[in-house]
Design a protein around this motif. Structure first.
Motif, mmCIF file in Angstrom:
data_model
loop_
_atom_site.group_PDB
_atom_site.id
_atom_site.type_symbol
_atom_site.label_atom_id
_atom_site.label_comp_id
_atom_site.label_asym_id
_atom_site.label_seq_id
_atom_site.Cartn_x
_atom_site.Cartn_y
_atom_site.Cartn_z
ATOM 1 N N LEU A 91 8.965 -10.128 -83.446
ATOM 2 C CA LEU A 91 8.246 -11.461 -82.947
ATOM 3 C C LEU A 91 6.937 -11.369 -83.016
ATOM 4 C CD1 LEU A 91 8.786 -14.195 -82.082
ATOM 5 C CD2 LEU A 91 8.691 -13.321 -79.411
ATOM 6 N N ALA A 92 6.335 -10.573 -82.277
ATOM 7 C CA ALA A 92 4.413 -10.269 -82.006
ATOM 8 C C ALA A 92 3.658 -10.073 -83.348
ATOM 9 C CB ALA A 92 4.647 -8.589 -81.029
ATOM 10 N N ILE A 93 4.920 -8.663 -84.130
ATOM 11 C CA ILE A 93 4.633 -8.818 -85.802
ATOM 12 C C ILE A 93 4.809 -10.397 -86.224
ATOM 13 C CG2 ILE A 93 4.996 -8.041 -88.301
ATOM 14 C CD1 ILE A 93 6.717 -5.693 -86.853
ATOM 15 N N ALA A 94 5.485 -11.649 -86.054
ATOM 16 C CA ALA A 94 5.562 -12.155 -86.614
ATOM 17 C C ALA A 94 4.470 -13.065 -85.914
ATOM 18 C CB ALA A 94 6.807 -12.874 -87.015
ATOM 19 N N LEU A 95 4.015 -13.122 -84.874
ATOM 20 C CA LEU A 95 3.222 -13.861 -84.505
ATOM 21 C C LEU A 95 1.678 -13.546 -84.403
ATOM 22 C CD1 LEU A 95 5.079 -15.037 -80.471
ATOM 23 C CD2 LEU A 95 4.604 -16.611 -82.517
ATOM 24 N N LEU B 16 0.611 -10.235 -83.492
ATOM 25 C CA LEU B 16 -0.160 -9.617 -83.135
ATOM 26 C C LEU B 16 0.291 -8.858 -82.850
ATOM 27 C CD1 LEU B 16 1.516 -11.866 -79.897
ATOM 28 C CD2 LEU B 16 -0.586 -12.067 -80.861
ATOM 29 N N LEU B 17 0.866 -8.356 -83.721
ATOM 30 C CA LEU B 17 0.965 -6.532 -84.054
ATOM 31 C C LEU B 17 0.350 -6.248 -85.530
ATOM 32 C CD1 LEU B 17 3.808 -5.357 -82.656
ATOM 33 C CD2 LEU B 17 1.426 -4.078 -82.552
ATOM 34 N N SER B 18 0.595 -5.257 -86.735
ATOM 35 C CA SER B 18 -0.051 -5.395 -87.220
ATOM 36 C C SER B 18 1.526 -5.363 -88.200
ATOM 37 C CB SER B 18 0.098 -3.816 -87.923
ATOM 38 O OG SER B 18 -0.220 -3.836 -89.385
ATOM 39 N N LYS B 19 1.894 -5.508 -89.608
ATOM 40 C CA LYS B 19 2.946 -6.621 -90.199
ATOM 41 C C LYS B 19 3.036 -5.194 -90.977
ATOM 42 C CE LYS B 19 1.578 -10.695 -91.606
ATOM 43 N NZ LYS B 19 1.489 -11.578 -93.321
ATOM 44 N N ALA B 20 2.693 -3.285 -90.479
ATOM 45 C CA ALA B 20 2.727 -2.354 -91.731
ATOM 46 C C ALA B 20 4.178 -2.144 -90.392
ATOM 47 C CB ALA B 20 1.432 -1.429 -91.364
ATOM 48 N N TYR B 21 3.927 -2.167 -88.982
ATOM 49 C CA TYR B 21 5.227 -1.264 -88.561
ATOM 50 C C TYR B 21 6.780 -2.450 -89.211
ATOM 51 C CZ TYR B 21 2.027 0.282 -84.853
ATOM 52 O OH TYR B 21 0.901 1.033 -84.527
ATOM 53 N N ALA B 22 6.613 -3.371 -89.481
ATOM 54 C CA ALA B 22 7.692 -4.035 -89.921
ATOM 55 C C ALA B 22 8.512 -3.673 -91.960
ATOM 56 C CB ALA B 22 7.636 -5.543 -90.198
ATOM 57 N N ARG B 23 6.983 -3.648 -92.492
ATOM 58 C CA ARG B 23 7.398 -2.760 -94.120
ATOM 59 C C ARG B 23 7.398 -1.361 -93.988
ATOM 60 N NH1 ARG B 23 1.712 -6.373 -95.829
ATOM 61 N NH2 ARG B 23 2.953 -8.607 -95.613
ATOM 62 N N HIS B 24 6.894 -0.492 -92.847
ATOM 63 C CA HIS B 24 6.712 1.243 -92.831
ATOM 64 C C HIS B 24 7.838 1.813 -92.153
ATOM 65 C CE1 HIS B 24 3.786 1.086 -95.692
ATOM 66 N NE2 HIS B 24 2.714 -0.022 -95.529
ATOM 67 N N LYS B 25 8.053 2.755 -91.804
ATOM 68 C CA LYS B 25 8.199 3.611 -90.800
ATOM 69 C C LYS B 25 7.233 4.432 -90.576
ATOM 70 C CE LYS B 25 12.895 3.293 -93.207
ATOM 71 N NZ LYS B 25 13.783 4.610 -94.432
ATOM 72 N N ILE B 26 7.173 4.059 -88.941
ATOM 73 C CA ILE B 26 6.220 4.640 -87.609
ATOM 74 C C ILE B 26 6.814 5.373 -87.134
ATOM 75 C CG2 ILE B 26 3.788 4.187 -87.348
ATOM 76 C CD1 ILE B 26 3.613 1.674 -88.733
ATOM 77 N N PHE B 27 6.733 6.846 -87.146
ATOM 78 C CA PHE B 27 7.246 8.117 -85.671
ATOM 79 C C PHE B 27 6.081 8.410 -85.274
ATOM 80 C CE2 PHE B 27 10.277 7.514 -89.027
ATOM 81 C CZ PHE B 27 11.748 6.461 -88.649
ATOM 82 N N ASP B 28 6.428 8.434 -83.706
ATOM 83 C CA ASP B 28 5.614 9.768 -83.047
ATOM 84 C C ASP B 28 4.747 11.392 -83.232
ATOM 85 O OD1 ASP B 28 3.863 9.389 -80.227
ATOM 86 O OD2 ASP B 28 5.218 11.280 -80.044
ATOM 87 N N TYR B 29 4.743 11.573 -83.375
ATOM 88 C CA TYR B 29 4.922 12.657 -84.113
ATOM 89 C C TYR B 29 5.062 13.821 -82.846
ATOM 90 C CZ TYR B 29 2.237 17.982 -85.618
ATOM 91 O OH TYR B 29 1.885 18.633 -85.683
#
Length: 375
Positions: A243-247, A249-262
């Motif tokens: 929802l935050a991405i759609a609004l 408030l967050l980068s669309k990169a989080y929906a388009r890519h797989k972002i993990f914590d090192y």
């Protein structure tokens, strides 16, 4: 050449020079630097572009560049390089740095080879899958391949385990009859006077055999890091995040890519149970292939730091002390210079030599500990 203890081997990509095939596939003069230089940050705090510092945008056809790599590695306590070797049914790619090194004897630095036995495709850059160079296996090809490798095995710089030249197959499970191939290689090496050889696989994501490597004629397995099965800690995948991405408030990169914590990836790697067969641990300074996949489906390990990497390496060295291979403490680092995958020990403009200095501290302490134990 004396074998350091512990022996830390870092994986090297020889992609950093132009070849006719890459000219045809990607455009004249293409090397990995093309993707590295045009990378952009995809979200707040994203470390891109990652640009080389001390060594610059080097060309591995130059002996000065190869010598500078070896000198940096030696200063950091790294005991050798593992170069990717590309063989396609008698056709070789990206082989000039290796051939020049073999012919010229420089750099005077230990090395071994890993056969990157995958089809060469366009899939790595996120484009439609297209095979550019296919792996074709066969009995005659096995002989031609080992005959080439024997030339490298004879080199006094070549890394040996228990006196045997170490050769790694990236995806041993891809061979149609690995037992037969490996038996043929061993016989040919003995006939050529090389003697016994040490055959290994990289093991991750099903890239190697799923059981004891001896079941397919190998001597040992080497962990491949990062292990895609144990990443964990993916960022912003809940419905609230969507929802935050759609609004906006967050980068669309989080929906388009797989972002993990090192750091979470490291915890999961350390939780892996020790296998019962000969096994070598591997660590990684990071991963981010968004330079190759800027629009979608990149895998990004965010917030990688030298201190976290150092702690991981120290754990791997301690593990290697109690799980020696032929009496040796051995750890792999993937990678030395995977710049387009955000995975490199070579200095960049943000961290400088911090990852190399972390390596040096960990290796030095492990070496000193071993000396105290001996005395």
């Amino acid at each position: 050449m004396p074998i350091p203890d512990p022996l830390v081997i870092s994986v090297v990509l020889p992609q950093f020079h132009p070849i006719p095939e890459n000219d045809a596939w990607w455009g004249r003069g293409f090397t990995e630097w093309a993707n590295v230089a045009k990378a952009k940050p995809l979200f707040a705090g994203h470390h891109q572009p990652q640009l080389p510092a001390d060594l610059g945008f080097y060309d591995l056809r130059l002996p000065e560049a190869r010598n500078a790599q070896a000198e940096l590695a030696r200063e950091a306590g790294i005991g050798g390089f593992c170069y990717y070797h590309y063989w396609f049914n008698g056709k070789r790619l990206l082989n000039r740095p290796l051939d020049d090194m073999l012919a010229g004897g420089s750099p005077d630095f230990p090395f071994c080879l890993c056969w990157a036995n995958e089809n060469w495709t366009r899939a790595w850059d996120g484009k439609q899958r297209e095979v550019l160079m296919e792996q074709v296996y066969g009995d005659e090809d096995d002989i031609a391949h080992i005959d080439l490798l024997i030339k490298f095995f004879r080199d006094p710089r070549y890394i040996r385990i228990d006196g045997k030249p170490l050769f790694i197959v990236y995806k041993a499970g891809e061979l149609p009859s690995p037992e037969r191939t490996f038996a043929r290689w061993r016989e040919r090496a003995r006939e050529a006077g090389v003697g016994e050889i040490c055959l290994a696989q990289f093991e991750a994501n099903g890239s190697g055999s799923a059981a004891d490597p001896s079941s397919i004629g190998l001597d040992l397995s080497i962990e491949f890091a990062p292990d895609w099965r144990r990443l964990g800690g993916q960022h912003h995948v809940t419905w609230k995040a969507r929802l935050a991405i759609a609004l906006g408030l967050l980068s669309k990169a989080y929906a388009r890519h797989k972002i993990f914590d090192y750091s979470e990836m490291i915890k999961r790697a350390l939780d892996k149970a020790a296998p019962f067969y000969p096994y070598i641990r591997c660590v990684s300074p990071g991963f981010d292939n968004s330079p190759r996949r800027p629009k979608e489906n990149a895998v990004i390990l965010r917030d990688s730091r030298p201190d976290l990497y150092e702690a991981w390496l120290r754990s791997a060295l301690a593990w290697a002390d109690t799980h020696r291979v032929a009496g040796q403490r051995i750890v792999f680092v993937n990678a030395w210079n995977e710049w387009a995958e955000g995975n490199h020990l070579e200095p960049d403009t943000v961290h400088g030599k911090a990852f190399l200095e972390a390596t040096q501290r960990a290796v030095s302490d492990a070496s000193n500990c071993n000396q105290r134990d001996v005395t």
